[in-house]
Scaffold this motif. Structure first.
Motif, PDB file in Angstrom:
ATOM      1  N   ASP A  67     -14.583 -16.141 -12.490  1.00  0.00           N
ATOM      2  CA  ASP A  67     -15.264 -16.294 -11.140  1.00  0.00           C
ATOM      3  C   ASP A  67     -16.218 -15.159 -11.069  1.00  0.00           C
ATOM      4  O   ASP A  67     -17.228 -15.180 -10.443  1.00  0.00           O
ATOM      5  N   THR A  68     -16.084 -13.675 -11.563  1.00  0.00           N
ATOM      6  CA  THR A  68     -16.662 -12.782 -11.613  1.00  0.00           C
ATOM      7  C   THR A  68     -18.141 -13.089 -12.454  1.00  0.00           C
ATOM      8  O   THR A  68     -19.080 -12.633 -11.891  1.00  0.00           O
ATOM      9  N   VAL A  69     -18.046 -13.460 -13.503  1.00  0.00           N
ATOM     10  CA  VAL A  69     -18.933 -13.761 -14.436  1.00  0.00           C
ATOM     11  C   VAL A  69     -19.745 -14.910 -13.814  1.00  0.00           C
ATOM     12  O   VAL A  69     -21.115 -14.594 -13.897  1.00  0.00           O
ATOM     13  N   ARG A  70     -19.096 -15.982 -13.253  1.00  0.00           N
ATOM     14  CA  ARG A  70     -20.126 -17.042 -12.549  1.00  0.00           C
ATOM     15  C   ARG A  70     -21.015 -16.166 -11.528  1.00  0.00           C
ATOM     16  O   ARG A  70     -22.093 -16.856 -11.324  1.00  0.00           O
ATOM     17  N   MET A  73     -22.606 -12.540 -13.289  1.00  0.00           N
ATOM     18  CA  MET A  73     -23.248 -12.018 -14.550  1.00  0.00           C
ATOM     19  C   MET A  73     -23.892 -13.242 -15.258  1.00  0.00           C
ATOM     20  O   MET A  73     -24.338 -13.353 -16.576  1.00  0.00           O
ATOM     21  N   VAL A  74     -24.537 -14.015 -14.649  1.00  0.00           N
ATOM     22  CA  VAL A  74     -25.389 -15.070 -14.835  1.00  0.00           C
ATOM     23  C   VAL A  74     -26.768 -14.805 -14.394  1.00  0.00           C
ATOM     24  O   VAL A  74     -27.150 -14.785 -13.392  1.00  0.00           O
ATOM     25  N   HIS A  75     -27.793 -14.915 -15.517  1.00  0.00           N
ATOM     26  CA  HIS A  75     -29.155 -14.630 -15.178  1.00  0.00           C
ATOM     27  C   HIS A  75     -29.794 -16.075 -14.777  1.00  0.00           C
ATOM     28  O   HIS A  75     -29.776 -16.919 -15.414  1.00  0.00           O
ATOM     29  N   GLY A  76     -30.280 -15.959 -13.621  1.00  0.00           N
ATOM     30  CA  GLY A  76     -31.001 -17.192 -13.069  1.00  0.00           C
ATOM     31  C   GLY A  76     -30.314 -18.108 -12.525  1.00  0.00           C
ATOM     32  O   GLY A  76     -29.451 -17.942 -11.575  1.00  0.00           O
ATOM     33  N   PRO A  77     -30.353 -19.365 -13.087  1.00  0.00           N
ATOM     34  CA  PRO A  77     -31.083 -20.096 -14.470  1.00  0.00           C
ATOM     35  C   PRO A  77     -32.561 -19.785 -14.095  1.00  0.00           C
ATOM     36  O   PRO A  77     -32.876 -20.208 -12.989  1.00  0.00           O
ATOM     37  N   ASN A 134     -23.567 -20.410 -21.857  1.00  0.00           N
ATOM     38  CA  ASN A 134     -23.765 -19.225 -22.573  1.00  0.00           C
ATOM     39  C   ASN A 134     -24.788 -18.535 -22.893  1.00  0.00           C
ATOM     40  O   ASN A 134     -24.986 -17.143 -22.938  1.00  0.00           O
ATOM     41  N   THR A 135     -26.024 -19.221 -22.966  1.00  0.00           N
ATOM     42  CA  THR A 135     -27.170 -18.713 -23.011  1.00  0.00           C
ATOM     43  C   THR A 135     -27.849 -17.928 -21.943  1.00  0.00           C
ATOM     44  O   THR A 135     -28.734 -17.239 -22.030  1.00  0.00           O
ATOM     45  N   ASP A 136     -27.249 -18.040 -20.794  1.00  0.00           N
ATOM     46  CA  ASP A 136     -27.531 -17.389 -19.556  1.00  0.00           C
ATOM     47  C   ASP A 136     -26.877 -16.035 -19.206  1.00  0.00           C
ATOM     48  O   ASP A 136     -27.331 -15.597 -18.154  1.00  0.00           O
ATOM     49  N   VAL A 137     -25.837 -15.819 -20.064  1.00  0.00           N
ATOM     50  CA  VAL A 137     -24.861 -14.868 -19.349  1.00  0.00           C
ATOM     51  C   VAL A 137     -25.317 -13.394 -19.973  1.00  0.00           C
ATOM     52  O   VAL A 137     -25.909 -13.169 -21.087  1.00  0.00           O
ATOM     53  N   VAL A 138     -25.269 -12.560 -18.921  1.00  0.00           N
ATOM     54  CA  VAL A 138     -25.801 -11.207 -19.240  1.00  0.00           C
ATOM     55  C   VAL A 138     -24.357 -10.370 -19.863  1.00  0.00           C
ATOM     56  O   VAL A 138     -23.531 -10.538 -19.218  1.00  0.00           O
ATOM     57  N   PRO A 139     -24.739  -9.723 -20.872  1.00  0.00           N
ATOM     58  CA  PRO A 139     -23.659  -8.952 -21.689  1.00  0.00           C
ATOM     59  C   PRO A 139     -22.655  -8.068 -20.771  1.00  0.00           C
ATOM     60  O   PRO A 139     -23.482  -7.509 -19.716  1.00  0.00           O
ATOM     61  N   ARG A 146     -13.551  -7.685 -14.700  1.00  0.00           N
ATOM     62  CA  ARG A 146     -12.499  -7.857 -13.890  1.00  0.00           C
ATOM     63  C   ARG A 146     -11.857  -6.929 -13.023  1.00  0.00           C
ATOM     64  O   ARG A 146     -11.531  -7.302 -11.912  1.00  0.00           O
ATOM     65  N   MET A 147     -11.968  -5.709 -13.340  1.00  0.00           N
ATOM     66  CA  MET A 147     -11.701  -4.799 -12.349  1.00  0.00           C
ATOM     67  C   MET A 147     -12.362  -4.361 -11.188  1.00  0.00           C
ATOM     68  O   MET A 147     -11.586  -4.371  -9.949  1.00  0.00           O
ATOM     69  N   PHE A 148     -13.713  -4.417 -11.215  1.00  0.00           N
ATOM     70  CA  PHE A 148     -14.577  -4.189 -10.399  1.00  0.00           C
ATOM     71  C   PHE A 148     -15.368  -5.370  -9.497  1.00  0.00           C
ATOM     72  O   PHE A 148     -15.848  -5.252  -8.544  1.00  0.00           O
ATOM     73  N   ASN A 149     -15.239  -6.601 -10.081  1.00  0.00           N
ATOM     74  CA  ASN A 149     -15.642  -7.853  -9.568  1.00  0.00           C
ATOM     75  C   ASN A 149     -17.120  -7.570  -8.903  1.00  0.00           C
ATOM     76  O   ASN A 149     -17.369  -7.749  -7.808  1.00  0.00           O
ATOM     77  N   CYS A 150     -17.907  -7.168  -9.992  1.00  0.00           N
ATOM     78  CA  CYS A 150     -19.238  -6.901  -9.503  1.00  0.00           C
ATOM     79  C   CYS A 150     -20.376  -7.079 -10.911  1.00  0.00           C
ATOM     80  O   CYS A 150     -19.762  -6.846 -11.788  1.00  0.00           O
TER      81      CYS A 150
END
Length: 351
Positions: A67-70, A73-77, A134-139, A146-150
């Motif tokens: 949920d945090t990555v979604r 941590m997703v650029h754009g699309p 996966n091509t849109d995910v920021v490293p 997971r700890m800070f949810n940001c």
């Protein structure tokens, strides 16, 4: 930062620098550069994959992280999916998204690793009901996200160019704009202005930290003969400035002097010299041998071969603690028979 510098999420940290930035009246965010102990530096593909991920996590195994990555941590699309996204310039993303699929991480020597982004069919619905891959995910680092949810973008600086860039980015300063003042037919006056929004104003009013670096860094002077940089008070007299210029010695000048006065000292190049000697920037500017580790309490009181009776006197000899001479002189002045100072005047003088 405690997770990184104290709990050693990436390994033992020997140095770090960070700064707080406010972009276009936005909320505060941090840019940080971390230096790890030599034996724990991230140098292999396996180490990169251990600390940094650029893929969508498994939703069933890590629902919180997913949920945090979604959300963060997703650029754009961007790209063909949205040509109006802010990062788009002339039909291309300025951040080079979407990235290419990669079955394995590789270190290409271009400053940053090419992270693993497998074409495993994973997709997620994000902003404006668009699909991201996966091509849109920021490293990111799974533990920190997971700890800070940001949004916490984590990159491995695999080359000196990346380290130089990050350093420059940290020290670049606040956002600026140029304002032209005066009629067009006159000489234009330029005023250097700043963007300061409510969040930054509140941050500064509360006295929160804007920048930190550890350990302290002393710049080694490099100059031609007689071209050393000298700082003086603008209100000082010509004689004061001339005297300071005549007596001032830079780190480079005292480096030469130290070897001239101590010819038996092992030969170290200028940039390696501080590893064995410490610069004492006080009234008696000089290099002194860096104190080695002690094996007893008594040895802590030995400075330059001399045993001091107390730890305080040893600290004064090392130059890390000032003595009480100034205050003793002040109290002695109050005892002169032709003066009758009050308790308040003594207190004011000491303050």
């Amino acid at each position: 930062m405690n997770e990184i510098t104290k709990k050693n999420v990436f390994g033992e940290v020997v140095a770090h620098v960070h700064t707080i930035e406010f972009q276009k009246r936005g909320l505060p965010h941090m840019h940080a550069l971390i230096f790890l102990e030599k034996s724990q530096k991230i140098c292999t593909v396996e180490q990169v994959d251990k600390f940094v991920s650029a893929e969508l996590p498994d939703e069933k195994e890590n629902p919180i992280l997913f949920d945090t990555v979604r959300k963060c941590m997703v650029h754009g699309p961007c790209g063909d999916r949205d040509l109006e996204w802010p990062c788009m310039r002339e039909g291309k993303c300025t951040k080079n998204y979407p990235k290419k699929y990669n079955d394995a991480t590789c270190l290409d020597g271009g400053g940053y690793p090419v992270y693993r982004r497998r074409d495993n069919g994973k997709e997620v619905i994000v902003r404006n009901r668009r699909k991201a891959y996966n091509t849109d995910v920021v490293p990111y680092n799974p533990h920190l996200s997971r700890m800070f949810n940001c949004h916490i973008n984590v990159e491995v600086c695999a080359g000196i160019r990346a380290v130089k860039y990050i350093n420059k980015y940290i020290y670049k300063g606040y956002d600026k704009t140029t304002v032209v003042v005066g009629p067009k037919d006159e000489v234009q006056m330029y005023i250097d202005a700043r963007y300061i929004g409510p969040p930054e104003a509140a941050w500064r009013l509360y006295g929160y930290s804007m920048h930190k670096e550890h350990p302290h860094v002393e710049r080694l002077a490099i100059h031609f003969p007689g071209k050393q940089k000298i700082i003086y008070e603008s209100a000082g007299t010509i004689d004061d400035v001339a005297e300071k210029a005549e007596n001032y010695k830079s780190t480079l000048m005292t480096y030469f002097e130290y070897y001239a006065e101590n010819p038996t000292t092992p030969a170290y190049t200028y940039h390696k010299f501080p590893q064995h000697f410490v610069w004492l920037d006080d009234h008696n500017t000089l290099w002194t041998i860096r104190q080695q580790g002690a094996n007893s309490f008594e040895q802590l009181k030995i400075v330059k071969g001399e045993l001091h009776h107390t730890f305080k006197k040893a600290c004064i000899a090392l130059g890390v603690l000032a003595d009480d001479g100034e205050w003793l002189e002040c109290l002695e002045e109050t005892g002169y028979p032709n003066r009758q100072p009050t308790e308040e005047s003594i207190q004011d003088h000491l303050i």
